[in-house]
Write an enzyme that holds these catalytic residues in place. Structure first.
Site, PDB file in Angstrom:
ATOM      1  N   GLY A   1     128.505  40.666  66.146  1.00  0.00           N
ATOM      2  CA  GLY A   1     127.162  41.129  66.494  1.00  0.00           C
ATOM      3  C   GLY A   1     126.726  42.279  65.612  1.00  0.00           C
ATOM      4  O   GLY A   1     127.528  42.976  65.001  1.00  0.00           O
ATOM      5  N   CYS A   2     125.417  42.494  65.533  1.00  0.00           N
ATOM      6  CA  CYS A   2     124.873  43.566  64.702  1.00  0.00           C
ATOM      7  C   CYS A   2     124.450  44.764  65.528  1.00  0.00           C
ATOM      8  O   CYS A   2     123.838  45.673  65.011  1.00  0.00           O
ATOM      9  CB  CYS A   2     123.684  43.059  63.879  1.00  0.00           C
ATOM     10  SG  CYS A   2     122.247  42.680  64.887  1.00  0.00           S
ATOM     11  N   GLY A   3     124.747  44.775  66.831  1.00  0.00           N
ATOM     12  CA  GLY A   3     124.494  45.963  67.624  1.00  0.00           C
ATOM     13  C   GLY A   3     123.323  45.867  68.568  1.00  0.00           C
ATOM     14  O   GLY A   3     123.138  46.742  69.391  1.00  0.00           O
TER      15      GLY A   3
END
Length: 287
Positions: free
Chosen positions: A129-131
């Site tokens: 995931g990118c956050g």
């Protein structure tokens, strides 16, 4: 927003202020106060945060650290603001279940919403995931949201009136000094709802859930928050058709860009009779 009050309370007083129960929003904690080099023992009320799992039709989708209060509002608002459901009516049932290590918010959603959620989860499997919650690649950060049709008839005095009332309506913050608040105001600045949480996004999710469960139209009013205005805050409000977000602190550049694209009026640094207006789509002229 000010330091926490020192509470010289015993356990009975703790119950009276709500500092009790399996998962209270706040608890009494021992501390040492230092003033002018002199140390003294004190007992203070401290905000709690617990893991809260958002569960859809038996499948856990996300675990958030949140203040354990107004969790049905939280589940509803999160589901709408994150696009998991298109409208509140797609949540057929909602309940909270406490465990030794946290709380589940269990929701039964429509078949359409659940199938879409399962498809999203399949796309997330095995990826990093990118956050941002529910986002698996940078290309999905800029989730498209329809331009809001709301043009709130709100003048500057109404915004300041709402903030003044918000400052007087933060019961948990008054005890702990450590939580954010999000409030919903009518066009004249009268507060209709306030929600608090250790997380600013959570507070806004709770507020969105509260007003929609109460049948309040997000196009008829505006949101005020005791935090900065981030991209996700604008995204959440625009996702449910809200047309004005006012924050006590600054917005980010990405938030301004999104507000411009979606037609959300975005105000920052609202305090002491002043504000900065970064984007504006209000129907009436400010006064």
């Amino acid at each position: 927003m000010g330091a926490a009050h020192v509470l010289e309370l015993d356990e009975a007083a703790a119950e009276a202020t709500g500092c009790g129960g399996d998962y209270p929003a706040q608890r009494l904690r021992s501390a040492t106060r230092v003033s002018a080099g002199v140390r003294s023992a004190s007992v203070e009320c401290v905000a709690e945060e617990v893991p809260v799992a958002l569960v859809y039709n038996g499948i856990s989708h996300a675990v958030m650290l949140a203040t354990p209060a107004d969790l049905e509002d939280f589940g509803t608002g999160f589901s709408l603001a994150e696009g998991i459901v298109a409208r509140a009516a797609e949540i057929h049932d909602i309940d909270t279940v406490s465990h030794t290590n946290g709380i589940e918010v269990r929701m039964q959603v429509s078949n359409r919403a659940f199938e879409a959620l399962k498809a999203r989860r399949r796309s997330l499997a095995g990826r990093t995931g990118c956050g941002l919650c529910g986002v698996d690649s940078l290309g999905q950060v800029a989730r498209e949201v329809a331009r809001v049709s709301a043009r709130p008839r709100v003048d500057d005095l109404a915004i300041h009136r709402a903030f003044a009332a918000l400052g007087e309506s933060q019961a948990l913050h008054a005890l702990t000094g450590s939580v954010h608040a999000a409030g919903w105001a009518t066009s004249d600045g009268t507060l209709a709802a306030v929600r608090e949480d250790v997380g600013r996004h959570n507070a806004l999710d709770k507020l969105i859930g509260a007003i929609l469960r109460a049948g309040i139209d997000p196009a008829q009013g505006f949101a005020v928050v005791t935090s900065r205005a981030s991209y996700e805050m604008v995204l959440k409000l625009a996702s449910v058709g809200g047309g004005l977000l006012a924050a006590i602190s600054a917005p980010t550049g990405l938030a301004i860009d999104l507000a411009t694209r979606t037609g959300v009026t975005l105000c920052g640094f609202v305090r002491d009779g002043r504000m900065a207006i970064y984007t504006e789509s209000r129907a009436s002229s400010p006064t």
